[in-house]
Design an enzyme around this catalytic site. Structure first.
Site, mmCIF file in Angstrom:
data_model
loop_
_atom_site.group_PDB
_atom_site.id
_atom_site.type_symbol
_atom_site.label_atom_id
_atom_site.label_comp_id
_atom_site.label_asym_id
_atom_site.label_seq_id
_atom_site.Cartn_x
_atom_site.Cartn_y
_atom_site.Cartn_z
ATOM 1 N N HIS A 1 12.570 -36.409 44.203
ATOM 2 C CA HIS A 1 12.862 -35.235 45.044
ATOM 3 C C HIS A 1 11.541 -34.619 45.483
ATOM 4 O O HIS A 1 10.983 -33.771 44.790
ATOM 5 C CB HIS A 1 13.701 -34.254 44.221
ATOM 6 N N ASP B 1 10.612 -31.481 42.963
ATOM 7 C CA ASP B 1 11.041 -30.718 44.133
ATOM 8 C C ASP B 1 9.791 -30.238 44.889
ATOM 9 O O ASP B 1 9.743 -29.099 45.373
ATOM 10 C CB ASP B 1 11.944 -29.548 43.715
ATOM 11 N N HIS C 1 9.515 -33.098 48.951
ATOM 12 C CA HIS C 1 9.481 -32.713 50.368
ATOM 13 C C HIS C 1 8.063 -32.974 50.872
ATOM 14 O O HIS C 1 7.244 -32.070 50.982
ATOM 15 C CB HIS C 1 9.842 -31.238 50.528
ATOM 16 N N HIS D 1 17.819 -30.566 40.653
ATOM 17 C CA HIS D 1 17.165 -29.429 39.970
ATOM 18 C C HIS D 1 18.107 -28.503 39.208
ATOM 19 O O HIS D 1 18.234 -27.330 39.546
ATOM 20 C CB HIS D 1 16.332 -28.610 40.959
ATOM 21 N N HIS E 1 22.401 -29.620 45.947
ATOM 22 C CA HIS E 1 21.855 -28.323 45.558
ATOM 23 C C HIS E 1 23.064 -27.456 45.238
ATOM 24 O O HIS E 1 23.822 -27.090 46.120
ATOM 25 C CB HIS E 1 21.031 -27.722 46.700
HETATM 26 ZN ZN LIG Z 1 14.287 -29.563 47.307
#
Ligand SMILES: [Zn+2]
Length: 452
Positions: free
Chosen positions: A61, A307, A63, A234, A178
């Protein structure tokens, strides 16, 4: 036969145990694992001098890239940071630009293969009613995981979740979610705004643990009703750990990730770090953090991720005055393995096999990366040499992010790789970069939850 590379005098750490020996590499794959490296003939030799060899870590995960936000992170910096931290494959997560059609997917692959130091896979999304019809074609092009939200700003309706779960069965794909309940969030954020508070802690209070509980319990009920494949992103609470444990006991195809920041910090740390520790879901109390560590130990939580979502310093600094205006996201991909090596393995909370299971084996299995995730013949030669006795303090200026700041500043961490090999290419040697960008490849995912 003449191999391309051999690594001798190594402690080879795999999912099924640790062996002393040597590894032979040919055409990017692990060709042989032998006790005595003398029997292998190779063009290049690396002497591990008795140190550990681990499979490359996979951050599921991250970005790393969004064409609209390259001031935050990009393929070149994000994957350079990853490789210095021993992450040889990143799974790209959309940030704001939706990866929901083949044209945008092609753009990501083209930029990624030009700029990357690591291999990468891609998650599609965010799936909603207006783009669910594109999922099948994306799956044919190697995207097998699709991100969805139960809350704003990318919220999908309950019915789209039901339809996507049906598709996960039909196409052997996965939804990644999420999970915070929108009704609770809307109410609790409004209440937080009404207090007039703008300090960093109020952000964490504004998104209560029960929002996660409500969302996950509903999602797991849907999963039980339809069947299909689901991965929870997460997770942060003891409620989530308990619900996932129960779901697994019932035989549901469910997996879950936890982030390094949720393992190391409680919301009290936001006093010191302020906006630099603003993220969603937010930080929790000590009790929840302890439940997450237990979930890692007993296998309820399948993987640790970052994340990774840095913002610029400006986008963070505004939050000291008004936390509501700060960017919500934290950098982390470079410190993933060192944090788990230090706080898991060195503190005797997790074994080395656990670290490999959490950072390599399970990510490859869940996300269908068939040739990644362990050290055995036939798999990609994604290998790290780590001196388990070497530690170094985290300093932002030593990291490789586009925006070099980190909430892990000052931590003394073990587990930094001194050699990193990607499909047989030695990218880092003696802790120094010796290759150029562009060797990273897009990895088409096979079926979700596939076995290695
Ligand atoms: Zn994320």
């Amino acid at each position: 036969m003449l191999l391309d590379l051999k690594i001798v005098n190594a402690k080879i750490a795999t999912i099924s145990g640790i062996y002393e020996g040597a590894i032979g590499v040919s055409k990017g794959k692990i060709k042989a694992i032998v006790k005595n490296g003398d029997v292998l003939k190779a063009e290049k030799q690396i002497d591990a001098k008795g140190k550990l060899i681990l499979p490359g870590a996979i951050d599921v995960h991250a970005h790393i890239y969004d064409p609209k936000f390259v001031h935050r992170e990009d393929f070149e910096h994000g994957t350079l940071a990853a490789i210095f931290g021993g992450v040889t494959t990143v799974i790209i997560m959309p940030l704001d630009t939706h990866i929901d059609n083949v044209n945008i997917l092609k753009h990501y692959i083209e930029v990624g293969e030009r700029e990357s130091y690591t291999d990468f896979s891609i998650q599609g999304g965010f799936v909603k009613s207006d783009n669910i019809s594109n999922v099948e074609e994306l799956a044919k092009n190697g995207v097998k995981a699709f991100k969805m939200f139960t809350c704003k700003p990318y919220m999908a309706s309950d019915y789209v979740f039901i339809r996507m779960l049906e598709l996960t069965r039909k196409l052997d794909i996965l939804i990644t979610v999420h999970a915070e309940d929108e009704a609770i969030l809307e109410h609790s954020i409004r209440k937080a705004l009404e207090t007039g508070r703008k300090d960093p802690i109020i952000h964490h209070i504004s998104r209560p643990p029960l929002a996660e509980k409500a969302a996950i319990e509903k999602l797991l009920t849907y999963l039980e009703y339809i069947s299909g494949n689901m991965h929870l992103c997460h997770i942060t609470t003891s409620y989530a750990v308990k619900a996932i444990e129960e779901g697994k006991r019932k035989g549901l195809n469910i997996s879950a990730e936890v982030c390094t920041h949720h393992l190391l910090f409680t919301y009290n740390d936001a006093e010191k770090w302020g906006p630099y520790l603003k993220m969603n879901p937010p930080l929790r109390s000590r009790e929840h953090v302890e439940a997450l560590w237990k979930g890692l130990q007993n296998g309820v939580i399948d993987t640790v991720t970052t994340d990774h979502a840095p913002g610029s310093r400006d986008e963070k600094e505004v939050g000291w005055e008004d936390i509501w205006r700060a960017w919500g996201g934290v950098a982390g991909v470079e410190t993933l393995l060192p944090i788990m090596f230090t706080y898991g393995f060195k503190r005797n909370i997790l074994s080395l096999e656990d670290i490999i299971r959490l950072l390599s084996f399970n990510p490859a299995k869940i996300f269908g990366l068939q040739f990644k995730g362990d050290i055995k013949p036939g798999l990609d030669a994604d290998l790290l040499i780590v001196d388990p006795g070497f530690a170094k303090k985290v300093k932002a200026e030593d990291l490789h992010y586009k925006n070099p700041w980190t909430p892990y500043e000052g931590l003394n961490l073990y587990g930094w790789p001194e050699v990193v090999i990607l499909r047989g290419n030695v990218i880092i040697e003696n802790s120094e970069l010796i290759e150029v960008k562009g060797l990273g490849r897009f990895i088409k995912a096979a079926n979700a939850f596939s076995r290695i």
